[in-house]
Design a protein around this motif. Structure first.
Motif, PDB file in Angstrom:
ATOM      1  N   ASP A 251       0.861  -1.188   0.000  1.00 16.02           N
ATOM      2  CA  ASP A 251       0.000   0.000   0.000  1.00 16.02           C
ATOM      3  C   ASP A 251       0.894   1.234   0.000  1.00 16.02           C
ATOM      4  OD1 ASP A 251      -1.759   2.144   0.582  1.00 16.02           O
ATOM      5  OD2 ASP A 251      -3.117   0.804   1.664  1.00 16.02           O
ATOM      6  N   PHE A 252       1.197   1.738  -1.190  1.00 16.39           N
ATOM      7  CA  PHE A 252       2.146   2.842  -1.322  1.00 16.39           C
ATOM      8  C   PHE A 252       1.708   4.059  -0.528  1.00 16.39           C
ATOM      9  CE2 PHE A 252       3.560   6.768  -3.306  1.00 16.39           C
ATOM     10  CZ  PHE A 252       4.929   6.570  -3.408  1.00 16.39           C
ATOM     11  N   SER A 253       0.440   4.417  -0.603  1.00 22.75           N
ATOM     12  CA  SER A 253      -0.054   5.629   0.049  1.00 22.75           C
ATOM     13  C   SER A 253       0.145   5.567   1.565  1.00 22.75           C
ATOM     14  CB  SER A 253      -1.531   5.830  -0.283  1.00 22.75           C
ATOM     15  OG  SER A 253      -2.037   6.981   0.370  1.00 22.75           O
ATOM     16  N   LYS A 254      -0.270   4.464   2.194  1.00 20.00           N
ATOM     17  CA  LYS A 254      -0.132   4.336   3.651  1.00 20.00           C
ATOM     18  C   LYS A 254       1.329   4.235   4.070  1.00 20.00           C
ATOM     19  CE  LYS A 254      -4.648   2.365   4.784  1.00 20.00           C
ATOM     20  NZ  LYS A 254      -5.373   1.218   5.389  1.00 20.00           N
ATOM     21  N   ASP A 255       2.110   3.509   3.303  1.00 22.26           N
ATOM     22  CA  ASP A 255       3.526   3.355   3.653  1.00 22.26           C
ATOM     23  C   ASP A 255       4.280   4.670   3.480  1.00 22.26           C
ATOM     24  OD1 ASP A 255       3.079   0.762   4.314  1.00 22.26           O
ATOM     25  OD2 ASP A 255       3.939  -0.105   2.490  1.00 22.26           O
TER      26      ASP A 255
ATOM     27  N   PHE B 127      10.398   1.843  10.803  1.00 23.65           N
ATOM     28  CA  PHE B 127       9.325   1.815   9.822  1.00 23.65           C
ATOM     29  C   PHE B 127       8.231   0.827  10.239  1.00 23.65           C
ATOM     30  CE2 PHE B 127       7.648  -0.055   5.787  1.00 23.65           C
ATOM     31  CZ  PHE B 127       6.957   1.060   5.343  1.00 23.65           C
ATOM     32  N   GLN B 128       8.633  -0.390  10.634  1.00 22.26           N
ATOM     33  CA  GLN B 128       7.655  -1.400  11.036  1.00 22.26           C
ATOM     34  C   GLN B 128       6.950  -1.001  12.332  1.00 22.26           C
ATOM     35  OE1 GLN B 128       6.544  -3.890   9.314  1.00 22.26           O
ATOM     36  NE2 GLN B 128       7.990  -3.579   7.640  1.00 22.26           N
ATOM     37  N   THR B 129       7.693  -0.402  13.267  1.00 23.34           N
ATOM     38  CA  THR B 129       7.095   0.027  14.529  1.00 23.34           C
ATOM     39  C   THR B 129       6.027   1.091  14.290  1.00 23.34           C
ATOM     40  OG1 THR B 129       9.124  -0.453  15.768  1.00 23.34           O
ATOM     41  CG2 THR B 129       7.554   1.048  16.798  1.00 23.34           C
ATOM     42  N   ALA B 130       6.361   2.088  13.460  1.00 26.13           N
ATOM     43  CA  ALA B 130       5.402   3.148  13.160  1.00 26.13           C
ATOM     44  C   ALA B 130       4.241   2.620  12.320  1.00 26.13           C
ATOM     45  CB  ALA B 130       6.101   4.293  12.426  1.00 26.13           C
TER      46      ALA B 130
ATOM     47  N   VAL C 118      -0.692   2.051  12.902  1.00 23.12           N
ATOM     48  CA  VAL C 118      -1.866   2.334  12.074  1.00 23.12           C
ATOM     49  C   VAL C 118      -2.827   1.150  12.054  1.00 23.12           C
ATOM     50  CG1 VAL C 118      -2.647   2.982   9.767  1.00 23.12           C
ATOM     51  CG2 VAL C 118      -0.491   3.880  10.656  1.00 23.12           C
ATOM     52  N   SER C 119      -2.285  -0.071  12.091  1.00 23.58           N
ATOM     53  CA  SER C 119      -3.121  -1.252  11.872  1.00 23.58           C
ATOM     54  C   SER C 119      -3.355  -2.102  13.114  1.00 23.58           C
ATOM     55  CB  SER C 119      -2.479  -2.128  10.789  1.00 23.58           C
ATOM     56  OG  SER C 119      -1.151  -2.481  11.156  1.00 23.58           O
TER      57      SER C 119
ATOM     58  N   GLY D 100       5.958   2.005  19.794  1.00 23.60           N
ATOM     59  CA  GLY D 100       5.308   2.872  18.819  1.00 23.60           C
ATOM     60  C   GLY D 100       4.642   4.070  19.474  1.00 23.60           C
ATOM     61  N   GLU D 101       3.954   3.832  20.589  1.00 20.84           N
ATOM     62  CA  GLU D 101       3.325   4.944  21.312  1.00 20.84           C
ATOM     63  C   GLU D 101       4.397   5.883  21.867  1.00 20.84           C
ATOM     64  OE1 GLU D 101       0.318   5.550  21.109  1.00 20.84           O
ATOM     65  OE2 GLU D 101      -0.699   3.661  20.677  1.00 20.84           O
TER      66      GLU D 101
END
Length: 508
Positions: free
Chosen positions: A139-143, A162-165, A169-170, A369-370
């Protein structure tokens, strides 16, 4: 071109941009003395214009490349434009590729276009790192949103961050993960020291604030003393002529319950006592203190003023800070006994079941992440949002918190100049947004709720709130309710990966 700040102080601009970064800018106005007002990325700046041919035009978009980011004022140049009719977005992307010596490939152009569309600073390293992270993107837009947020907060563009952030979202709320892992621990047949400690930590967190309100008072003084005292107290709250057999039955029924906030609210309504539950409970606490002097130190009701800070510590938001403190101060690291510390111990415990270690790792990722959402790239401004479970009224309540305000010279949050949003989904009040605005020790508080009319409740609780704020050096100037919930504010408070887009009222 020499850039000087407009609407923010120069010290805030220094360090915001780095040499070789490219930003899209629009000339808003031509000013005297060879200066121009320019919308540069997300900020407006006054630019001192060196000779340029053809001259800058109002309303025209340009690409500006930073030459020296630590100078005062900033130094930048206009990126050479290709001879075209007008300046199209596509041409701008190609101009960036040329300026940064990158291949003219579809993915590179797509990444640059995203940066240009959102006014983000563009660098060669950012494009290459984003490209590496997006190779397997579904998902280019979300990534790209995640990548742009990491850049906005000046966090490393590594796979770990990147994976933590991205998981923010999900992934499900922290409270749901807490319940899931606690059930897994109870169902597993393997028990190690680290698992037992995590179980104790999770249970203690869930129950850390359960014995509050009337339940807390009755726990401390006992039911045998509490029942007659509460009856006597209630008799003083209503006229004697209204103290009927029906009222007595309702009180007896209440005394056989759990003293929950819901039950207390219902009792006050049934008895026609026009007070907020908190005001009623605090008055009863003082009444009990006057009748049981020897129990005075034990009967104080739970103090929620540090509830948020205590919860953050219990979760482990300061875990890394504690490790740094222990390391710098010399002694061997101690134990914080936070959820994060005990979760990490289970992750590293090879004797623990794989499924449990996987859940612990995911929960650590969620906490981290938080934590990184609270990072601010600007030392003078704080703008962040995060969500945590708060143990309150015998259950875990998810609270989404947004903070926007200034920092002092030491980088500490300035509580005298800020906006705070609290988003809650409650059992009885349902969706509720609380807006707190603080300016020079004056507090304006607005509750947005379209489920119930809280005005009488707010009016009855206003004196207590004023008193509490006064104790801490603040003055309540307004306390209101609006029936309509502002969805833009809800998005600010509850949406992950909030970008820094502040506008401070500072004149230069």
């Amino acid at each position: 071109m020499n850039f000087q700040p407009y609407a923010i102080s120069q010290s805030q601009m220094i360090g915001t941009y780095a040499p070789e970064q490219i930003l899209r800018g629009k000339v808003l106005d031509i000013l005297p003395d060879r200066t121009a007002l320019v919308q540069l990325g997300a900020k407006q700046v006054v630019a001192k214009v060196a000779s340029i041919e053809p001259p800058l035009k109002v309303g025209q978009d340009y690409l500006f490349q930073i030459q020296q980011g630590s100078s005062n004022p900033l130094l930048a140049k206009v990126v050479n434009r290709k001879p075209t009719v007008g300046v199209s977005s596509l041409t701008m992307a190609e101009d960036v590729l040329t300026a940064l010596n990158l291949k003219n490939e579809p993915l590179n152009r797509k990444i640059i276009q995203s940066f240009l569309d959102h006014g983000d600073p563009i660098s060669r390293d950012a494009i290459l790192q984003a490209r590496a992270l997006l190779k397997t993107s579904g998902d280019f837009s979300k990534d790209m949103q995640t990548i742009r947020w990491l850049i906005n907060r000046q966090l490393p563009l590594t796979d770990t961050f990147f994976q933590t952030a991205k998981d923010l979202v999900s992934s499900e709320p922290l409270s749901a993960k807490l319940d899931t892992i606690l059930r897994e621990i109870k169902n597993t047949t393997t028990q190690t020291a680290t698992i037992e400690k995590l179980k104790a930590s999770l249970t203690a967190f869930s129950e850390s604030n359960k014995a509050d309100g009337l339940a807390g008072i009755f726990t401390r003084i006992g039911q045998d003393k509490g029942d007659p005292l509460l009856k006597s107290f209630i008799k003083g709250q209503i006229p004697e002529s209204q103290f009927t057999q029906s009222i007595q039955i309702k009180i007896d029924s209440f005394l056989s319950g759990s003293f929950s906030l819901k039950e207390t609210t219902a009792l006050l309504k049934d008895l026609n006592i026009n007070r907020s539950p908190q005001s009623f409970i605090e008055s009863f606490q003082r009444f009990v203190t006057g009748h049981i002097q020897e129990s005075m130190p034990q009967i104080g009701i739970a103090d929620h003023r540090d509830l948020l800070l205590q919860t953050l510590k219990l979760i482990g938001f300061d875990y890394e800070h504690q490790i740094a403190e222990w390391f710098n101060n010399g002694p061997a690291p101690g134990k914080s006994n936070s959820l994060k510390e005990n979760l990490l111990a289970v992750v590293q415990d090879q004797q623990a079941p794989f499924s449990l270690r996987k859940m612990a790792h995911e929960m650590v990722q969620k906490i981290t992440g938080e934590q990184i959402q609270m990072v601010s790239a600007d030392p003078f401004v704080a703008q962040f949002a995060f969500q945590i479970p708060i143990p309150f009224q015998k259950e875990l309540t998810n609270v989404s918190i947004y903070w926007e305000g200034k920092r002092d010279r030491k980088g500490t949050l300035d509580p005298d100049s800020c906006t705070i949003l609290l988003w809650l989904e409650l059992d009885h009040l349902k969706e509720t947004l609380i807006s707190v605005r603080v300016q020079n020790h004056n507090v304006a508080l607005t509750i947005q709720n379209n489920e119930m009319d809280l005005r009488s409740w707010l009016k009855s609780g206003e004196p207590l709130l004023k008193e509490r704020l006064k104790e801490n050096g603040y003055q309540l100037v307004s306390l209101t309710q609006t029936d309509k919930i502002d969805q833009n504010l809800v998005k600010k408070a509850s949406g992950p990966l909030t970008e820094s887009n502040y506008r401070l009222d500072v004149k230069v």
